[in-house]
Write a protein that holds these residues in place. Structure first.
Motif, mmCIF file in Angstrom:
data_model
loop_
_atom_site.group_PDB
_atom_site.id
_atom_site.type_symbol
_atom_site.label_atom_id
_atom_site.label_comp_id
_atom_site.label_asym_id
_atom_site.label_seq_id
_atom_site.Cartn_x
_atom_site.Cartn_y
_atom_site.Cartn_z
ATOM 1 N N PRO A 183 0.678 -1.295 0.227
ATOM 2 C CA PRO A 183 0.121 0.039 0.091
ATOM 3 C C PRO A 183 0.834 1.302 -0.078
ATOM 4 C CG PRO A 183 -0.824 -1.505 1.558
ATOM 5 C CD PRO A 183 0.334 -2.126 1.025
ATOM 6 N N ALA A 184 1.916 1.245 0.905
ATOM 7 C CA ALA A 184 2.690 2.553 0.881
ATOM 8 C C ALA A 184 3.527 2.939 -0.327
ATOM 9 C CB ALA A 184 3.785 2.294 2.093
ATOM 10 N N GLY A 185 3.980 1.823 -0.894
ATOM 11 C CA GLY A 185 4.853 1.820 -2.294
ATOM 12 C C GLY A 185 3.960 2.478 -3.256
ATOM 13 N N LEU A 189 9.873 -1.591 -7.617
ATOM 14 C CA LEU A 189 10.451 -2.820 -7.511
ATOM 15 C C LEU A 189 9.747 -3.756 -6.458
ATOM 16 C CD1 LEU A 189 14.124 -1.915 -7.688
ATOM 17 C CD2 LEU A 189 12.764 -2.592 -9.633
ATOM 18 N N ARG A 239 -1.226 -12.372 -2.110
ATOM 19 C CA ARG A 239 -0.821 -13.032 -0.818
ATOM 20 C C ARG A 239 -2.008 -12.679 0.251
ATOM 21 N NH1 ARG A 239 3.526 -9.315 -0.851
ATOM 22 N NH2 ARG A 239 2.465 -8.617 -2.900
ATOM 23 N N PHE A 291 -2.866 -12.578 4.677
ATOM 24 C CA PHE A 291 -2.400 -12.170 6.014
ATOM 25 C C PHE A 291 -1.872 -10.777 6.153
ATOM 26 C CE2 PHE A 291 2.189 -12.703 5.477
ATOM 27 C CZ PHE A 291 2.481 -13.923 4.747
ATOM 28 N N ARG A 292 -2.358 -10.083 5.032
ATOM 29 C CA ARG A 292 -1.586 -8.592 5.172
ATOM 30 C C ARG A 292 -2.766 -7.513 5.345
ATOM 31 N NH1 ARG A 292 1.151 -7.479 -0.297
ATOM 32 N NH2 ARG A 292 2.159 -5.862 0.794
ATOM 33 N N GLY A 293 -3.830 -8.088 5.775
ATOM 34 C CA GLY A 293 -4.981 -7.320 6.217
ATOM 35 C C GLY A 293 -5.979 -6.799 5.062
ATOM 36 N N THR A 337 -8.415 -4.418 5.233
ATOM 37 C CA THR A 337 -9.329 -3.293 5.429
ATOM 38 C C THR A 337 -8.928 -2.056 5.068
ATOM 39 O OG1 THR A 337 -7.760 -2.730 7.439
ATOM 40 C CG2 THR A 337 -9.782 -3.970 8.014
ATOM 41 N N GLU A 370 13.772 -8.363 -6.366
ATOM 42 C CA GLU A 370 13.959 -8.203 -5.107
ATOM 43 C C GLU A 370 15.127 -7.568 -4.851
ATOM 44 O OE1 GLU A 370 14.367 -12.061 -3.377
ATOM 45 O OE2 GLU A 370 14.377 -11.040 -1.255
ATOM 46 N N VAL A 371 15.089 -6.517 -4.149
ATOM 47 C CA VAL A 371 16.029 -5.404 -3.687
ATOM 48 C C VAL A 371 17.082 -6.003 -2.846
ATOM 49 C CG1 VAL A 371 16.783 -3.189 -2.667
ATOM 50 C CG2 VAL A 371 15.019 -3.422 -4.405
ATOM 51 N N ASP A 427 9.247 -1.261 1.874
ATOM 52 C CA ASP A 427 9.443 -2.818 1.806
ATOM 53 C C ASP A 427 9.039 -3.418 3.114
ATOM 54 O OD1 ASP A 427 11.786 -1.535 2.755
ATOM 55 O OD2 ASP A 427 13.065 -3.324 2.103
ATOM 56 N N GLY A 431 -2.733 -0.317 9.950
ATOM 57 C CA GLY A 431 -1.494 -0.285 9.317
ATOM 58 C C GLY A 431 -1.457 0.277 7.809
ATOM 59 N N ILE A 432 -2.460 -0.358 7.160
ATOM 60 C CA ILE A 432 -2.667 0.033 5.798
ATOM 61 C C ILE A 432 -2.705 1.771 5.769
ATOM 62 C CG2 ILE A 432 -3.851 -0.325 3.703
ATOM 63 C CD1 ILE A 432 -4.642 -3.102 4.900
ATOM 64 N N ALA A 473 0.232 3.629 6.296
ATOM 65 C CA ALA A 473 1.068 3.304 5.170
ATOM 66 C C ALA A 473 0.686 4.336 4.070
ATOM 67 C CB ALA A 473 1.145 1.883 4.737
HETATM 68 C C1 FAD Z 1 -1.257 -10.566 10.790
HETATM 69 C C2 FAD Z 1 -1.409 -9.140 10.514
HETATM 70 C C3 FAD Z 1 -2.626 -8.838 10.089
HETATM 71 C C4 FAD Z 1 -2.984 -7.333 9.611
HETATM 72 N N1 FAD Z 1 -4.011 -7.081 9.547
HETATM 73 C C5 FAD Z 1 -4.249 -5.735 8.855
HETATM 74 C C6 FAD Z 1 -5.642 -5.354 8.696
HETATM 75 O O1 FAD Z 1 -6.512 -5.989 8.653
HETATM 76 N N2 FAD Z 1 -5.609 -3.758 8.473
HETATM 77 C C7 FAD Z 1 -4.658 -3.170 8.216
HETATM 78 O O2 FAD Z 1 -4.807 -1.926 8.043
HETATM 79 N N3 FAD Z 1 -3.126 -3.616 8.511
HETATM 80 C C8 FAD Z 1 -3.018 -4.812 9.054
HETATM 81 N N4 FAD Z 1 -1.987 -5.043 9.221
HETATM 82 C C9 FAD Z 1 -0.764 -4.292 9.182
HETATM 83 C C10 FAD Z 1 -0.589 -4.102 7.598
HETATM 84 O O3 FAD Z 1 -0.260 -5.326 7.038
HETATM 85 C C11 FAD Z 1 0.658 -3.422 7.433
HETATM 86 O O4 FAD Z 1 0.856 -2.286 8.236
HETATM 87 C C12 FAD Z 1 0.722 -2.709 6.062
HETATM 88 O O5 FAD Z 1 0.550 -3.759 5.246
HETATM 89 C C13 FAD Z 1 1.845 -1.893 5.787
HETATM 90 O O6 FAD Z 1 2.150 -1.473 4.281
HETATM 91 P P1 FAD Z 1 3.608 -1.098 3.683
HETATM 92 O O7 FAD Z 1 2.965 -0.864 2.383
HETATM 93 O O8 FAD Z 1 4.348 -0.268 4.436
HETATM 94 O O9 FAD Z 1 4.042 -2.767 3.555
HETATM 95 P P2 FAD Z 1 3.728 -4.087 3.193
HETATM 96 O O10 FAD Z 1 2.191 -4.213 3.052
HETATM 97 O O11 FAD Z 1 4.316 -5.184 4.160
HETATM 98 O O12 FAD Z 1 4.235 -4.279 1.723
HETATM 99 C C14 FAD Z 1 5.789 -4.311 1.468
HETATM 100 C C15 FAD Z 1 5.951 -4.714 0.241
HETATM 101 O O13 FAD Z 1 7.088 -4.745 -0.354
HETATM 102 C C16 FAD Z 1 7.730 -5.947 -0.734
HETATM 103 N N5 FAD Z 1 9.125 -6.229 -0.732
HETATM 104 C C17 FAD Z 1 9.673 -6.701 0.934
HETATM 105 N N6 FAD Z 1 10.820 -6.899 0.909
HETATM 106 C C18 FAD Z 1 11.117 -6.650 -0.587
HETATM 107 C C19 FAD Z 1 12.560 -6.377 -1.400
HETATM 108 N N7 FAD Z 1 13.749 -6.765 -0.761
HETATM 109 N N8 FAD Z 1 12.502 -6.063 -2.839
HETATM 110 C C20 FAD Z 1 11.387 -5.695 -3.186
HETATM 111 N N9 FAD Z 1 10.283 -5.828 -2.753
HETATM 112 C C21 FAD Z 1 10.034 -6.114 -1.215
HETATM 113 C C22 FAD Z 1 6.756 -7.054 -0.129
HETATM 114 O O14 FAD Z 1 6.562 -8.172 -0.879
HETATM 115 C C23 FAD Z 1 5.422 -6.163 -0.154
HETATM 116 O O15 FAD Z 1 4.825 -5.997 -1.429
HETATM 117 C C24 FAD Z 1 -1.766 -6.482 9.626
HETATM 118 C C25 FAD Z 1 -0.468 -6.937 10.021
HETATM 119 C C26 FAD Z 1 -0.186 -8.309 10.499
HETATM 120 C C27 FAD Z 1 1.184 -8.789 10.929
#
Ligand code: FAD
Length: 401
Positions: A15-17, A34, A42, A44-46, A48, A130-131, A164, A301-302, A305
């Motif tokens: 969501p952030a990227g 990237l 995937r 288990f990432r929420g 909402t 993958e970075v 990431d 969390g989403i 982000a």
């Molecule tokens: C069990 C669980 C349930 C959750 N449920 C909720 C919910 O219901 N609602 C909610 O708002 N939040 C929820 N959260 C929190 C939420 O998932 C995160 O806060 C949110 O996804 C953060 O978004 P992000 O874009 O920062 O990171 P992420 O969603 O983690 O995205 C990171 C991305 O980077 C990619 N990536 C990682 N490493 C690399 C690399 N080296 N090179 C390239 N790409 C890479 C990953 O594949 C991924 O696509 C939950 C968390 C957990 C642990």
């Protein structure tokens, strides 16, 4: 070695990227995202999508199209405590276009953002990239190296945006200092089938555990929340004990709990809550979980982000559109803007869930109501405040350009 150049290289298509990439490309900046996986499928990432994120889609003029995607709506959160319903968050009085939380598989949300972003000339997304490390010149981050199916990729950029997630390779390779918080819980994640028309309470607490049920149409996505560090004990007690604990919380599941046939059907997620002391270095900024890993509590969390991404695009957009490396003062402004909401949200996440577990895990919270929940019954307007906190958050961001 394949070589690429861009103005802003975004690591991670979560969501952030993706929101940052979309908003920057919309302002005319050149961005390359990237993503290490080949697709967004995937779990288990929420699931909402909160009112503030729906409001952003409304500001962008895409809300009607977005709501065509299959989703369910939650206008308030009610749990059953000591045999009585307690509503502890109500979104219905929020002054936004969509005063509810939309539950939608995250891959649909990310696909939607990607399709919209592709309409902008400056936007590129590379999957299966993958970075592995940052490229540096003196103290300045100047790009990243990544593994791609054809071999190695080197991307030079004026800014690397680390988005990431909670196991961020970007923040590790940049040696950024992490301040850890101790989350009170871990999560077991699994699915059980859903009968047509079936409705369950969203959330049920029990002895040292909480069960959350998310309606995914044909199945229930279940989150079984346990105190932090207890997974080995849960596993040692065996799958039969897990199944009977689930049935104790939700007797309606007795007819299908056998669908959990082996431990492979259960995914363990160690919850981490932390934040970077400094979110940036020259040429580098971290946002979302990479800057502050969030617990699933409140499902915010989403949202956070996405809000980080909006603030990033608002503050850094003009420099990046010109093709400049944003000065450190601008990177610091993003942290200043987003750090306060992050710290308050994390503190509430940690305390709220800690309060839910009885001190002695043999106590059954379904028999006596924790103090916090009694307060919601006595002071109903409180539920609108929590609705605002969860649904909109502190210091909401609006797209400026
Ligand atoms: C069990 C669980 C349930 C959750 N449920 C909720 C919910 O219901 N609602 C909610 O708002 N939040 C929820 N959260 C929190 C939420 O998932 C995160 O806060 C949110 O996804 C953060 O978004 P992000 O874009 O920062 O990171 P992420 O969603 O983690 O995205 C990171 C991305 O980077 C990619 N990536 C990682 N490493 C690399 C690399 N080296 N090179 C390239 N790409 C890479 C990953 O594949 C991924 O696509 C939950 C968390 C957990 C642990």
């Amino acid at each position: 070695m394949r070589k690429e150049e861009t103005i802003c290289c975004i690591v991670g298509g979560g969501p952030a990227g993706l929101v940052a990439g979309l908003l920057l490309a919309r302002q005319g900046a050149d961005v390359l995202v990237l993503e290490k996986h080949g697709d967004f499928l995937r779990d288990f990432r929420g699931d909402t999508i909160h009112p503030s994120t729906l409001e952003l889609l409304h500001e962008l003029g895409w809300i009607d199209e977005f709501l065509q995607l299959p989703h369910t709506k939650m206008t308030h959160v009610t749990v059953e405590m000591a045999g009585a319903p307690v509503t502890f968050a109500d979104f219905r009085r929020l002054r936004v276009r969509c005063p509810y939380v939309a539950f939608m598989p995250q891959w649909d949300f990310l696909d939607f953002l990607t399709n919209k972003a592709r309409a902008y000339r400056g936007f590129r997304l590379m999957m299966n990239a993958e970075v592995t490390e940052l490229m540096e010149d003196a103290d300045h981050v100047v790009g990243v190296r990544a593994r791609i199916p054809e071999g190695q990729l080197e991307v030079r950029a004026r800014l690397v945006l680390g988005a990431d997630g909670r196991h961020s390779i970007v923040r590790r390779s940049a040696n950024m200092e992490v301040v850890k918080n101790s989350p009170p819980m871990d999560v077991l994640w699994f699915r059980l089938s859903r009968r047509p028309g079936e409705e369950f309470t969203f959330f049920r607490p029990g002895r040292g555990r909480v069960l959350i049920c998310i309606n995914r149409g044909e199945y229930w996505q279940m989150a079984y929340v346990i105190p932090s560090g207890q997974f080995d004990a849960v596993k040692a007690a065996g799958l039969d004990t897990l199944r009977s604990n689930i049935v104790e919380l939700f007797p309606q599941l007795a007819d299908r709990v056998e669908e959990l046939g082996e431990w492979d059907d259960v995914r363990f997620l160690r919850v981490s809550v932390d934040r970077l002391r400094r979110w940036f270095r020259p040429g580098l900024l971290c946002i979302g979980d990479a800057a502050h890993a969030m617990s699933p509590a409140g499902g915010v969390g989403i949202n956070l982000a996405v809000q980080d991404a909006v603030a990033t695009a608002n503050i850094l957009g003009p420099s990046l559109r010109r093709g400049d490396s944003p000065p450190v003062q601008e990177l610091r402004r993003v942290q200043r803007r987003r750090e306060f909401p992050t710290r308050v949200t994390q503190a509430v996440q940690v305390r709220a869930f800690r309060g839910l577990y009885p001190k002695d895990l043999r106590d059954d919270p379904s028999l006596h109501m924790p103090f916090g929940f009694r307060l919601f019954r006595r002071l109903p307007p409180l539920r609108h405040l929590t609705g605002r906190f969860i649904g909109i958050g502190i210091r909401p961001e609006h797209k400026r350009r």
